[in-house]
Enzyme design. Structure first.
Site, PDB file in Angstrom:
ATOM      1  N   MET A   1       0.795  -1.227   0.000  1.00  0.00           N
ATOM      2  CA  MET A   1       0.000   0.000   0.000  1.00  0.00           C
ATOM      3  C   MET A   1       0.826   1.275   0.000  1.00  0.00           C
ATOM      4  SD  MET A   1       0.206   1.492   3.294  1.00  0.00           S
ATOM      5  CE  MET A   1      -1.371   2.269   3.606  1.00  0.00           C
ATOM      6  N   TYR A   2       2.144   1.174   0.137  1.00  0.00           N
ATOM      7  CA  TYR A   2       2.975   2.372   0.092  1.00  0.00           C
ATOM      8  C   TYR A   2       3.010   2.885  -1.347  1.00  0.00           C
ATOM      9  CZ  TYR A   2       4.815   0.916   4.692  1.00  0.00           C
ATOM     10  OH  TYR A   2       4.957   0.534   6.012  1.00  0.00           O
ATOM     11  N   GLY A   3       2.255   3.958  -1.583  1.00  0.00           N
ATOM     12  CA  GLY A   3       2.186   4.484  -2.939  1.00  0.00           C
ATOM     13  C   GLY A   3       1.475   3.557  -3.894  1.00  0.00           C
ATOM     14  N   GLN A   4       0.577   2.726  -3.354  1.00  0.00           N
ATOM     15  CA  GLN A   4      -0.153   1.764  -4.190  1.00  0.00           C
ATOM     16  C   GLN A   4       0.804   0.953  -5.068  1.00  0.00           C
ATOM     17  OE1 GLN A   4      -4.017   1.272  -4.505  1.00  0.00           O
ATOM     18  NE2 GLN A   4      -3.255   1.694  -2.439  1.00  0.00           N
TER      19      GLN A   4
ATOM     20  N   LYS B   1       4.194  -6.300   3.080  1.00  0.00           N
ATOM     21  CA  LYS B   1       2.964  -6.489   3.858  1.00  0.00           C
ATOM     22  C   LYS B   1       1.745  -6.515   2.955  1.00  0.00           C
ATOM     23  CE  LYS B   1       5.035  -3.315   7.195  1.00  0.00           C
ATOM     24  NZ  LYS B   1       5.747  -2.510   6.181  1.00  0.00           N
TER      25      LYS B   1
END
Length: 349
Positions: free
Chosen positions: A54-57, A80
């Site tokens: 989810m970091y920056g999709q 993750k």
């Protein structure tokens, strides 16, 4: 750089882990610069890199994948799963359906055949923990991941997960990734003892307390809420808030302590986290090369008993000066139906 064994996995990881949440649009979107930062960390002995889908999709994973070309075998790679990825239903959570899709996407973005540590980013009340543990165990058997862990799970849910693993003959969480810093010591009460009891590795996030332990934010000095971290969660930086005032008071005392020790405040903060007997690694999340270089200067810092005792006086063990999980409170607090009986069943007689 020192190395510690990650839980009972036999995998040796550096005491500092490079977190890559800052490597995305809106933080550091220069992929080449991010790759240079990752390479510099590896050259200084860090062999543990942590990211998340989810970091920056997915952008952070793509950057990490670029950086590890030709160096993959020397790196312990963690990512993750849990948070929403894209539009539509069933694109988040801890279900078998989503994890099987998400792991393939992460492997592709990371440009690797395997993930060393695959972590469940948050609990999921809608999915039976047995469902999650079963699919993660299958991924270990398939060779797509080497071990799996959890992140920001309450102590009681970790205990439940271990009981389910034992009862059903499934793999178990080998690690936990909780928030931990001098200003947020609440996990010392039960979470860290639980992790020790089950032999889990612990890699802590936000050791600089969302920037308060960088020394950038000081008492009676104006805080610019329009740039940097304050734009993400401005309430955490409002000096009129009682919790923030308490943090700023503690920071003033910690700055003085760091000066007496002969180090910077960030170096003191990181050395504190890795001094705990339960902690395996502290995640550092630099956005720029100078930030990385400054943090790495403190790797040899050893805090003596007098210094740790003084920290205990400033922020007592087990004390949170703020709630590091405030943006994501559990349903047990947010769903009134879980806290209140039906109106007709509330009276004692």
């Amino acid at each position: 750089m020192r190395y510690r064994t990650l839980g009972g996995t036999g995998i040796e990881v550096s005491t500092y882990c490079l977190g890559t949440m800052m490597f995305q649009d809106g933080c550091n979107s220069d992929h080449d610069d991010c790759v240079r930062i990752i390479h510099a960390a590896l050259d200084q002995g860090i062999n543990f890199v942590d990211t998340a889908d989810m970091y920056g999709q997915g952008e952070s994973e793509e950057i990490v994948g670029k950086a590890l070309r030709g160096r993959r075998d020397d790196v312990v790679l963690a990512t993750k799963v849990h948070f929403k990825m894209g539009e539509g239903r069933n694109r988040s959570g801890n279900s078998r359906r989503w994890i099987l899709k998400a792991v393939e996407d992460s492997l592709r973005r990371l440009n690797t055949d395997w993930i060393d540590l695959y972590q469940v980013h948050r609990p999921d009340d809608s999915t039976d923990i047995e469902e999650t543990l079963a699919v993660l165990s299958d991924l270990v058997h398939q060779g797509k991941i080497r071990a799996f862990g959890c992140s920001t799970f309450p102590a009681e849910e970790i205990v439940e997960a271990h009981h389910v693993s034992e009862r059903r003959g499934l793999g178990r969480f080998r690690t936990e990734q909780p928030p931990y810093s001098i200003l947020a010591r609440g996990i010392e009460t039960s979470l860290l003892p639980v992790c020790q009891r089950y032999g889990m590795g612990v890699l802590v996030w936000s050791p600089l307390a969302f920037g308060f332990l960088t020394g950038k934010y000081r008492k009676n000095q104006p805080i610019d809420l329009s740039t940097g971290r304050p734009t993400i969660r401005p309430a955490l930086f409002d000096p009129e808030n009682a919790q923030n005032a308490a943090k700023l008071d503690a920071v003033e005392q910690l700055v003085e302590l760091a000066e007496n020790v002969g180090c910077t405040l960030p170096q003191l903060a990181l050395a504190f986290t890795v001094a705990h007997a339960a902690v395996t690694s502290a995640i550092i999340g630099p956005r720029t090369m100078p930030q990385l270089e400054e943090l790495l200067k403190g790797t040899a810092l050893t805090l003596d008993e007098a210094t740790l005792d003084r920290i205990d006086e400033i922020v007592p063990p087990g004390t949170n000066l703020y709630n590091p999980n405030a943006p994501l409170p559990p349903r047990s607090l947010t769903d009134t139906a879980l806290r209140r009986r039906p109106l007709t069943d509330r009276a004692a007689a």
